[in-house]
Design a protein around this motif. Structure first.
Motif, PDB file in Angstrom:
ATOM      1  N   CYS A 312       0.842  -1.196   0.000  1.00 34.91           N
ATOM      2  CA  CYS A 312       0.000   0.000   0.000  1.00 34.91           C
ATOM      3  C   CYS A 312       0.882   1.254   0.000  1.00 34.91           C
ATOM      4  O   CYS A 312       0.592   2.231  -0.690  1.00 34.91           O
ATOM      5  N   VAL A 313       1.960   1.214   0.768  1.00 35.43           N
ATOM      6  CA  VAL A 313       2.906   2.338   0.785  1.00 35.43           C
ATOM      7  C   VAL A 313       3.509   2.514  -0.613  1.00 35.43           C
ATOM      8  O   VAL A 313       3.630   3.632  -1.121  1.00 35.43           O
ATOM      9  N   LEU A 314       3.873   1.410  -1.233  1.00 32.88           N
ATOM     10  CA  LEU A 314       4.568   1.497  -2.529  1.00 32.88           C
ATOM     11  C   LEU A 314       3.623   1.814  -3.689  1.00 32.88           C
ATOM     12  O   LEU A 314       4.069   2.326  -4.719  1.00 32.88           O
ATOM     13  N   GLY A 315       2.338   1.473  -3.529  1.00 29.56           N
ATOM     14  CA  GLY A 315       1.347   1.819  -4.553  1.00 29.56           C
ATOM     15  C   GLY A 315       1.287   0.834  -5.703  1.00 29.56           C
ATOM     16  O   GLY A 315       2.089  -0.102  -5.796  1.00 29.56           O
ATOM     17  N   PRO A 316       0.326   1.046  -6.617  1.00 33.36           N
ATOM     18  CA  PRO A 316       0.021   0.042  -7.649  1.00 33.36           C
ATOM     19  C   PRO A 316       1.085  -0.101  -8.740  1.00 33.36           C
ATOM     20  O   PRO A 316       1.022  -1.055  -9.513  1.00 33.36           O
ATOM     21  N   VAL A 317       2.057   0.796  -8.803  1.00 34.81           N
ATOM     22  CA  VAL A 317       3.103   0.647  -9.829  1.00 34.81           C
ATOM     23  C   VAL A 317       4.332  -0.028  -9.206  1.00 34.81           C
ATOM     24  O   VAL A 317       4.655  -1.183  -9.514  1.00 34.81           O
ATOM     25  N   ASP A 318       4.988   0.656  -8.269  1.00 32.98           N
ATOM     26  CA  ASP A 318       6.182   0.084  -7.629  1.00 32.98           C
ATOM     27  C   ASP A 318       5.817  -1.141  -6.792  1.00 32.98           C
ATOM     28  O   ASP A 318       6.572  -2.118  -6.741  1.00 32.98           O
ATOM     29  N   GLY A 319       4.668  -1.067  -6.101  1.00 30.46           N
ATOM     30  CA  GLY A 319       4.236  -2.170  -5.251  1.00 30.46           C
ATOM     31  C   GLY A 319       3.968  -3.406  -6.086  1.00 30.46           C
ATOM     32  O   GLY A 319       4.346  -4.519  -5.719  1.00 30.46           O
ATOM     33  N   TYR A 320       3.310  -3.202  -7.208  1.00 26.00           N
ATOM     34  CA  TYR A 320       3.007  -4.333  -8.098  1.00 26.00           C
ATOM     35  C   TYR A 320       4.311  -5.001  -8.544  1.00 26.00           C
ATOM     36  O   TYR A 320       4.452  -6.225  -8.510  1.00 26.00           O
ATOM     37  N   GLU A 321       5.237  -4.187  -8.958  1.00 27.04           N
ATOM     38  CA  GLU A 321       6.516  -4.707  -9.473  1.00 27.04           C
ATOM     39  C   GLU A 321       7.237  -5.525  -8.393  1.00 27.04           C
ATOM     40  O   GLU A 321       7.725  -6.622  -8.652  1.00 27.04           O
ATOM     41  N   LEU A 322       7.272  -4.987  -7.169  1.00 24.35           N
ATOM     42  CA  LEU A 322       7.940  -5.702  -6.073  1.00 24.35           C
ATOM     43  C   LEU A 322       7.219  -7.020  -5.766  1.00 24.35           C
ATOM     44  O   LEU A 322       7.856  -8.066  -5.613  1.00 24.35           O
ATOM     45  N   ALA A 323       5.887  -6.969  -5.691  1.00 30.07           N
ATOM     46  CA  ALA A 323       5.109  -8.176  -5.371  1.00 30.07           C
ATOM     47  C   ALA A 323       5.345  -9.239  -6.446  1.00 30.07           C
ATOM     48  O   ALA A 323       5.497 -10.425  -6.134  1.00 30.07           O
ATOM     49  N   ARG A 324       5.381  -8.817  -7.674  1.00 29.84           N
ATOM     50  CA  ARG A 324       5.618  -9.763  -8.773  1.00 29.84           C
ATOM     51  C   ARG A 324       6.994 -10.408  -8.620  1.00 29.84           C
ATOM     52  O   ARG A 324       7.135 -11.622  -8.679  1.00 29.84           O
ATOM     53  N   ARG A 325       8.006  -9.558  -8.373  1.00 33.91           N
ATOM     54  CA  ARG A 325       9.374 -10.068  -8.210  1.00 33.91           C
ATOM     55  C   ARG A 325       9.497 -11.025  -7.038  1.00 33.91           C
ATOM     56  O   ARG A 325      10.220 -12.010  -7.087  1.00 33.91           O
ATOM     57  N   GLU A 326       8.786 -10.722  -5.947  1.00 31.65           N
ATOM     58  CA  GLU A 326       8.872 -11.535  -4.725  1.00 31.65           C
ATOM     59  C   GLU A 326       7.932 -12.742  -4.763  1.00 31.65           C
ATOM     60  O   GLU A 326       7.885 -13.515  -3.813  1.00 31.65           O
ATOM     61  N   GLY A 327       7.144 -12.867  -5.827  1.00 31.25           N
ATOM     62  CA  GLY A 327       6.210 -13.991  -5.918  1.00 31.25           C
ATOM     63  C   GLY A 327       5.044 -13.880  -4.954  1.00 31.25           C
ATOM     64  O   GLY A 327       4.444 -14.882  -4.557  1.00 31.25           O
ATOM     65  N   ILE A 328       4.716 -12.656  -4.548  1.00 32.63           N
ATOM     66  CA  ILE A 328       3.615 -12.429  -3.602  1.00 32.63           C
ATOM     67  C   ILE A 328       2.286 -12.375  -4.369  1.00 32.63           C
ATOM     68  O   ILE A 328       2.195 -11.721  -5.401  1.00 32.63           O
ATOM     69  N   ALA A 329       1.270 -13.050  -3.814  1.00 34.51           N
ATOM     70  CA  ALA A 329      -0.073 -13.020  -4.417  1.00 34.51           C
ATOM     71  C   ALA A 329      -0.786 -11.756  -3.943  1.00 34.51           C
ATOM     72  O   ALA A 329      -1.193 -11.661  -2.784  1.00 34.51           O
ATOM     73  N   ALA A 330      -0.881 -10.760  -4.830  1.00 33.55           N
ATOM     74  CA  ALA A 330      -1.459  -9.475  -4.423  1.00 33.55           C
ATOM     75  C   ALA A 330      -2.484  -8.987  -5.426  1.00 33.55           C
ATOM     76  O   ALA A 330      -2.373  -9.226  -6.630  1.00 33.55           O
ATOM     77  N   LEU A 331      -3.490  -8.312  -4.885  1.00 33.38           N
ATOM     78  CA  LEU A 331      -4.547  -7.684  -5.681  1.00 33.38           C
ATOM     79  C   LEU A 331      -4.522  -6.194  -5.363  1.00 33.38           C
ATOM     80  O   LEU A 331      -4.624  -5.809  -4.190  1.00 33.38           O
ATOM     81  N   PHE A 332      -4.367  -5.360  -6.370  1.00 31.55           N
ATOM     82  CA  PHE A 332      -4.384  -3.904  -6.196  1.00 31.55           C
ATOM     83  C   PHE A 332      -5.694  -3.387  -6.767  1.00 31.55           C
ATOM     84  O   PHE A 332      -5.990  -3.644  -7.938  1.00 31.55           O
ATOM     85  N   ILE A 333      -6.472  -2.687  -5.966  1.00 32.36           N
ATOM     86  CA  ILE A 333      -7.700  -2.069  -6.474  1.00 32.36           C
ATOM     87  C   ILE A 333      -7.537  -0.560  -6.304  1.00 32.36           C
ATOM     88  O   ILE A 333      -7.145  -0.079  -5.239  1.00 32.36           O
ATOM     89  N   THR A 334      -7.804   0.183  -7.363  1.00 34.38           N
ATOM     90  CA  THR A 334      -7.611   1.638  -7.325  1.00 34.38           C
ATOM     91  C   THR A 334      -8.815   2.335  -7.944  1.00 34.38           C
ATOM     92  O   THR A 334      -9.296   1.934  -9.000  1.00 34.38           O
ATOM     93  N   LEU A 335      -9.275   3.361  -7.263  1.00 34.01           N
ATOM     94  CA  LEU A 335     -10.384   4.161  -7.775  1.00 34.01           C
ATOM     95  C   LEU A 335      -9.805   5.195  -8.743  1.00 34.01           C
ATOM     96  O   LEU A 335      -9.014   6.051  -8.349  1.00 34.01           O
ATOM     97  N   VAL A 336     -10.167   5.091 -10.009  1.00 30.62           N
ATOM     98  CA  VAL A 336      -9.668   6.026 -11.017  1.00 30.62           C
ATOM     99  C   VAL A 336     -10.865   6.685 -11.698  1.00 30.62           C
ATOM    100  O   VAL A 336     -11.663   5.995 -12.334  1.00 30.62           O
ATOM    101  N   GLU A 337     -10.983   7.979 -11.512  1.00 25.03           N
ATOM    102  CA  GLU A 337     -12.100   8.738 -12.088  1.00 25.03           C
ATOM    103  C   GLU A 337     -13.457   8.051 -11.859  1.00 25.03           C
ATOM    104  O   GLU A 337     -14.229   7.815 -12.798  1.00 25.03           O
ATOM    105  N   GLY A 338     -13.681   7.711 -10.600  1.00 26.18           N
ATOM    106  CA  GLY A 338     -14.981   7.145 -10.229  1.00 26.18           C
ATOM    107  C   GLY A 338     -15.146   5.669 -10.544  1.00 26.18           C
ATOM    108  O   GLY A 338     -16.170   5.076 -10.203  1.00 26.18           O
ATOM    109  N   ARG A 339     -14.149   5.058 -11.180  1.00 27.45           N
ATOM    110  CA  ARG A 339     -14.270   3.628 -11.498  1.00 27.45           C
ATOM    111  C   ARG A 339     -13.158   2.843 -10.821  1.00 27.45           C
ATOM    112  O   ARG A 339     -12.039   3.333 -10.689  1.00 27.45           O
ATOM    113  N   LEU A 340     -13.478   1.618 -10.430  1.00 30.90           N
ATOM    114  CA  LEU A 340     -12.462   0.806  -9.772  1.00 30.90           C
ATOM    115  C   LEU A 340     -11.679  -0.003 -10.802  1.00 30.90           C
ATOM    116  O   LEU A 340     -12.270  -0.721 -11.608  1.00 30.90           O
ATOM    117  N   GLU A 341     -10.368   0.166 -10.759  1.00 32.97           N
ATOM    118  CA  GLU A 341      -9.514  -0.639 -11.642  1.00 32.97           C
ATOM    119  C   GLU A 341      -8.764  -1.637 -10.766  1.00 32.97           C
ATOM    120  O   GLU A 341      -8.433  -1.321  -9.628  1.00 32.97           O
TER     121      GLU A 341
END
Ligand code: AMP
Ligand code: MG
Length: 359
Positions: A312-341
């Motif tokens: 959560c601190v690292l956010g959906p870009v850096d956090g995603y990259e780290l989780a992928r590298r570490e083999g962590i099962a993670a789901l990032f949900i982000t509200l973008v212009e009123g829609r959840l991505e």
């Protein structure tokens, strides 16, 4: 138990419905009901803990005596975690360590050593995004046991506080059973890992009793053991991070835990800026996103809890990259212009299902 962790009593309602919700265990909220359990044989145990709520569901036959024993084990484990790790209890082991303004070694329990080892591991892997020595910053922003009375901290205040923040300054001596600070002013906050640890602690207590199918939820951090009598895993809901308390989707748990961190769970707003309770220990600033969450699946609920905060601190870009590298099962949900991505790491692929019915 009235011990508080990350939240004040007045805030606890929002906290306990936050994040991941044990659908099987919480029938009281209309939104979870369509997904709630279908058989009545499940035994539910609920109560307050760590400024939040716990719930335990057992999908096994229990005699009244066995029910009493289950309840006793749950209370005993959660009491212990509170007694050791609460920053809201001045007598807890952690509070006494915080008050120990010295670089002399401080003896701690096996449980605290274990949590600190797990915390250090996630700190190292996340390059300091997760850091239990963040406590002085948590306090300065008013997310600790005391309310903030003055203005929000400025750059100068943060620079001063950052002097006593840094996981590398905390040494754990496993053999001696002690912890010491490199700077006597350092303090620690286990709120980002203790609920997950509590879920694991209850789970291990129930396994010791011989139970083989149950779900433990401590403040929204969950640990599941075994399959349901139906042969399926435990199904839990993941909340939408827009603060409306609705379910975004579901996940079916095998023998594993899931934890969620988000900017919507505890925050204040000032001049149009959101200040969330999750703080970047490298800058001293709270995360400023609006409507973002990270859920992590892990065999250990305490590691899921710590990783969810780190990502959560690292956010959906850096956090995603780290989780992928570490083999962590993670789901990032982000509200973008009123829609959840949303975005999942490869290890999370196929595990979560977005609820689209009714929308
Ligand atoms: P969680 O809900 O598990 O993400 O935990 C959030 C809580 O952990 C906050 O209320 C703080 O008490 C503490 N915290 C905030 N930022 C951090 C961080 N970067 N690392 C560790 N603990 C943190
Ligand atoms: Mg956490």
């Amino acid at each position: 138990m009235t011990v508080q962790y990350a939240r004040k009593e007045t805030d606890s309602r929002r906290r306990w419905i936050g994040g991941v919700v044990a659908l099987a265990a919480l029938g009281g909220l209309a939104v979870w009901r369509p997904l709630a359990r279908t058989d009545d044989a499940v035994h539910d145990f609920v109560g307050p803990t760590m400024g939040a709520t716990f719930s335990v569901s057992v999908d096994e036959d229990l005699s009244p005596e066995e029910r009493d024993r289950v309840r006793a084990v749950i209370d005993e484990r959660l009491d212990l975690v509170n007694r050791l790790m609460s920053t809201y209890d001045p007598g807890s082991e952690i509070s006494r360590f915080n008050a120990h303004e010295s670089t002399e070694p401080f003896p701690v329990s096996q449980e605290v050593l274990e949590v600190l080892e797990q915390a250090r591991d996630v700190s190292e892997r996340s390059n300091g995004a997760f850091d239990v020595t963040v406590a002085p910053l948590v306090d300065a922003w008013g997310f600790g046991p005391r309310d903030r009375t003055g203005p929000i901290p400025d750059e100068e205040d943060l620079a001063a506080l950052l002097q006593i923040v840094g996981y590398a300054g905390l040494e754990v001596d496993l053999a001696a059973g002690t912890v010491f600070k490199s700077n006597p002013g350092m303090t620690i906050d286990l709120s980002a890992i203790a609920q997950g640890y509590g879920a694991d602690a209850v789970a291990s207590g129930l396994s010791d009793l011989g139970l083989t199918s149950f779900l433990v939820d401590v403040g929204g951090e969950i640990r599941a053991v075994g399959a349901r009598r139906t042969g399926r895993g435990w199904r839990v809901g993941i909340e939408r991070p827009d603060g409306l308390g609705e379910v975004w989707g579901t996940v079916e748990l095998a023998d594993e835990g899931i934890a969620t961190s988000g900017d919507y769970r505890n925050y204040f707003e000032l001049d149009g800026v959101r200040y969330a309770h999750i703080i970047d220990p490298r800058t001293g600033q709270p995360i400023h996103s609006r409507g973002a969450s990270v859920s992590v699946l892990h065999t250990s609920a305490s590691l899921a809890d710590a990783w969810a905060t780190a990502l959560c601190v690292l956010g959906p870009v850096d956090g995603y990259e780290l989780a992928r590298r570490e083999g962590i099962a993670a789901l990032f949900i982000t509200l973008v212009e009123g829609r959840l991505e949303f975005r999942v790491t490869p290890a999370m692929e196929g595990r979560v299902a977005e609820e689209t019915a009714g929308r």
